[in-house]
Write an enzyme that holds these catalytic residues in place. Structure first.
Site, PDB file in Angstrom:
ATOM      1  N   LYS A 234       0.767  -1.241  -0.173  1.00  0.00           N
ATOM      2  CA  LYS A 234       0.007  -0.087  -0.046  1.00  0.00           C
ATOM      3  C   LYS A 234       0.826   1.285   0.030  1.00  0.00           C
ATOM      4  O   LYS A 234       1.821   1.216   0.315  1.00  0.00           O
ATOM      5  CB  LYS A 234      -1.050  -0.029   1.320  1.00  0.00           C
ATOM      6  CG  LYS A 234      -2.101  -1.068   1.059  1.00  0.00           C
ATOM      7  CD  LYS A 234      -3.213  -0.951   1.477  1.00  0.00           C
ATOM      8  CE  LYS A 234      -4.574  -1.819   1.184  1.00  0.00           C
ATOM      9  NZ  LYS A 234      -5.650  -1.850   1.915  1.00  0.00           N
ATOM     10  N   ARG A 268      -4.352 -10.000   4.187  1.00  0.00           N
ATOM     11  CA  ARG A 268      -4.545 -10.028   2.794  1.00  0.00           C
ATOM     12  C   ARG A 268      -3.245  -9.445   2.228  1.00  0.00           C
ATOM     13  O   ARG A 268      -2.865  -8.281   2.302  1.00  0.00           O
ATOM     14  CB  ARG A 268      -5.949  -8.952   2.677  1.00  0.00           C
ATOM     15  CG  ARG A 268      -6.140  -8.953   1.085  1.00  0.00           C
ATOM     16  CD  ARG A 268      -7.549  -8.045   1.289  1.00  0.00           C
ATOM     17  NE  ARG A 268      -8.070  -7.893  -0.048  1.00  0.00           N
ATOM     18  CZ  ARG A 268      -7.757  -7.401  -1.350  1.00  0.00           C
ATOM     19  NH1 ARG A 268      -6.681  -6.465  -0.968  1.00  0.00           N
ATOM     20  NH2 ARG A 268      -7.973  -7.458  -2.315  1.00  0.00           N
TER      21      ARG A 268
HETATM   22  C1  9MG Z   1     -10.486  -5.210  -1.342  1.00  0.00           C
HETATM   23  N1  9MG Z   1      -9.523  -4.694  -0.486  1.00  0.00           N
HETATM   24  C2  9MG Z   1      -8.462  -3.978  -0.904  1.00  0.00           C
HETATM   25  N2  9MG Z   1      -7.730  -3.526   0.287  1.00  0.00           N
HETATM   26  C3  9MG Z   1      -8.370  -4.270   1.287  1.00  0.00           C
HETATM   27  C4  9MG Z   1      -8.110  -4.484   2.607  1.00  0.00           C
HETATM   28  O1  9MG Z   1      -7.320  -3.605   3.442  1.00  0.00           O
HETATM   29  N3  9MG Z   1      -9.103  -5.124   3.405  1.00  0.00           N
HETATM   30  C5  9MG Z   1     -10.147  -5.734   3.022  1.00  0.00           C
HETATM   31  N4  9MG Z   1     -10.850  -6.491   3.898  1.00  0.00           N
HETATM   32  N5  9MG Z   1     -10.316  -5.444   1.498  1.00  0.00           N
HETATM   33  C6  9MG Z   1      -9.521  -4.818   0.758  1.00  0.00           C
END
Ligand code: 9MG
Length: 292
Positions: A234, A268
């Site tokens: 990010k 994630r």
């Molecule tokens: C779809 N998406 C993109 N970034 C995300 C994040 O940080 N958390 C979740 N739950 N979905 C995300």
């Protein structure tokens, strides 16, 4: 079971069980041409190539992903919305193929009630909604699938959310929002045992907000629901240490470990193999500490 044995926290994802007693990896599969980090990498020309997508999914499962998060709408800052039909056309064929070919929990990254319903009918095991079921009909649709839901915090909408994010106290406000969404879920008949929470790193947050949330994760974890976090590649990494998107894996791993140490249950990520190793080290350390 021996009554003195503590029960493991387990999430039933349409019959596939996720053991949350150790940190888990969620791999990202974007079927969009324009996602911030990996947009278009599953495309040949202007068409999504299902063979490339299934190959990516298989590689992630082989590398240890317990969950694959499949999305058909880019939520990167500045992204324009897509129609529900376009999202379904991108995502549903892949949900069907992965269900048939791989042993993994499929998470459906959507805010569309229609897609939640259709994906659940094709084998999805989890709903990941960056809008925390606030779209009309989403609470009812999610309830009727019977699937667990990840409720994420976002200030604003993707096209404008990074313009001027403002909070008096970001941890308090994110916590209060998530608590209110849990209450809305419970009121409509989604039990809290089916809920996960996500502070939404990068979704209407400055670098300072993101760092406060990372620091404040234990307070969000105190709600007693599993925390999911997405920090992979990010922009806070770019802003803090000046790395391009494709140079952000090591910093993403550091953030993943910090998040797990502060209570995150699921990470994630776009980079499953190194993230799995990093979290395996966290788990190994924990089990040693448990045996002291
Ligand atoms: C779809 N998406 C993109 N970034 C995300 C994040 O940080 N958390 C979740 N739950 N979905 C995300």
């Amino acid at each position: 079971m021996n009554p003195s044995t503590p029960s493991r926290p387990v999430l039933d994802c349409a019959g596939r069980m996720l053991d949350l007693s150790r940190p888990l990896v969620m791999g990202v599969i974007n079927t969009t041409p324009d996602s911030f980090s990996d947009g278009g990498t599953l495309f040949r020309g202007d068409h999504l190539d299902p063979e490339l997508a299934i190959e990516r999914a298989r590689d992630m499962v082989d590398a240890g992903a317990a969950i694959l998060d499949i999305g058909g709408e880019s939520t990167r800052p500045g992204a324009a919305p897509v129609s529900a039909q376009q999202e379904m056309d991108r995502v549903l064929p892949l949900v069907e193929r992965i269900t048939a070919e791989l042993d993994v929990v499929i998470s459906i990254d959507t805010s569309s009630p229609q897609l939640m319903t259709e994906a659940a009918a094709r084998g999805a095991g989890l709903i990941n909604d960056v809008r925390a079921l606030q779209r009309e009909g989403a609470l009812e649709a999610a309830r009727d699938t019977g699937l667990p839901v990840c409720l994420m915090h976002m200030q604003g909408e993707p096209d404008t959310m990074q313009a001027a994010p403002t909070y008096a106290n970001v941890v308090d406000e994110v916590g209060a929002f998530l608590e209110a969404r849990v209450a809305a879920c419970e009121a409509i008949g989604i039990p809290r045992e089916r809920l996960l929470l996500d502070p939404g790193f990068g979704f209407g947050k400055t670098v300072a907000h993101n760092l406060s949330l990372l620091e404040g994760l234990p307070r969000l974890a105190a709600a007693g629901l599993p925390l999911l976090v997405g920090l992979s590649r990010k922009s806070l990494i770019g802003k803090l240490i000046n790395r391009e998107v494709d140079e952000r894996v090591p910093a993403s791993l550091a953030l993943a470990v910090l998040a797990v140490e502060r209570g995150a249950a699921i990470v994630r990520t776009h980079d499953v193999a190194p993230t799995w190793d990093a979290l395996a080290m966290c788990a190994a350390l924990r089990s040693l500490q448990g045996n002291d």
